[in-house]
Design a protein around this motif. Sequence first.
Motif, short mmCIF file in Angstrom:
data_model
loop_
_atom_site.label_atom_id
_atom_site.label_comp_id
_atom_site.label_asym_id
_atom_site.label_seq_id
_atom_site.Cartn_x
_atom_site.Cartn_y
_atom_site.Cartn_z
N GLU A 282 90.99 0.71 57.46
CA GLU A 282 90.67 0.40 58.77
C GLU A 282 89.07 0.19 59.05
O GLU A 282 88.77 -0.62 59.84
CB GLU A 282 91.27 1.00 59.95
N ASN A 283 88.23 0.92 58.53
CA ASN A 283 86.92 0.88 58.88
C ASN A 283 85.95 0.25 57.99
O ASN A 283 86.55 0.03 56.69
CB ASN A 283 86.59 2.51 58.79
N TYR A 284 84.97 -0.12 58.48
CA TYR A 284 83.78 -0.53 57.75
C TYR A 284 82.98 0.74 57.24
O TYR A 284 82.69 1.64 57.98
CB TYR A 284 82.87 -1.46 58.57
N GLU A 285 82.79 0.86 56.03
CA GLU A 285 82.25 2.10 55.54
C GLU A 285 81.38 1.90 54.29
O GLU A 285 81.43 0.58 53.80
CB GLU A 285 83.41 2.95 54.87
N ILE A 286 80.58 2.50 53.88
CA ILE A 286 79.75 2.62 52.70
C ILE A 286 80.08 3.89 51.75
O ILE A 286 79.92 4.93 52.34
CB ILE A 286 78.23 2.25 53.19
N LEU A 287 80.00 3.57 50.42
CA LEU A 287 79.89 4.89 49.61
C LEU A 287 79.09 4.55 48.36
O LEU A 287 79.23 3.54 47.77
CB LEU A 287 81.61 5.05 49.22
N TYR B 81 79.95 0.96 47.09
CA TYR B 81 81.06 0.24 47.64
C TYR B 81 80.97 -0.04 49.11
O TYR B 81 80.49 0.89 49.86
CB TYR B 81 82.23 1.19 47.25
N PHE B 82 81.38 -1.27 49.39
CA PHE B 82 81.51 -1.73 50.73
C PHE B 82 82.89 -1.81 51.19
O PHE B 82 83.57 -2.46 50.60
CB PHE B 82 80.57 -3.16 50.81
N PHE B 83 83.13 -1.14 52.36
CA PHE B 83 84.38 -1.35 52.76
C PHE B 83 84.57 -2.34 54.04
O PHE B 83 83.52 -2.34 54.57
CB PHE B 83 84.94 0.20 53.27
N PRO B 84 85.55 -2.79 54.33
CA PRO B 84 87.07 -2.91 53.72
C PRO B 84 87.25 -3.26 52.58
O PRO B 84 88.06 -3.32 51.80
CB PRO B 84 87.90 -3.52 54.66
#
Length: 168
Positions: free
Chosen positions: A141-146, A32-35
């Motif tokens: 709010e963040n750019y994240e990776i899961l 999963y790529f955020f946002p």
Amino acid sequence: MFKLKFKIFLFIIFFTSALLANEVNINPNHVYFFPKQADEAKDKIIELINNSKDSIEISMYNFSYKKLAKELVKASKRGVEIKVVLDKEKVKDDNDIYKYLKDNDIKVIIPDKKLHTKIAIFDNETALIGSLNWTKESFEENYEILLLSNDKKTILDMSDFFNNFNIR
């Protein structure tokens, strides 16, 4: 009669082979790529919590998202054994989730060393790892990776993390 039995036999072999081929091609991982996929990932985490039957193990650097804590409490009340490992400094800064989980009989562990991990294991069948802290800001709010993984070796390795650091 022989031809009919032979055709049935071939059909069973073909059908079984097709099923096995599909099983082999299933990717045990999803990223999963955020946002962009934050809502999808949040829904998946809630689904994993709600579908857990035996155990949930979480090692989370920053955990302040009350919605996820409430889902863990519901799972605990259903009989799911839950262990949450939190960072000592983060708990010092904000202990609301720590107190909430403890007050609801969830085992919370604070190791001596800095804990910067973001790991969750559900029923020893599905694991999450990535940059995502369980905070509302991380989801919004963040750019994240899961990474979600159903890979048995990955889950075993992640589970060993809990054993090796004496946080079970």
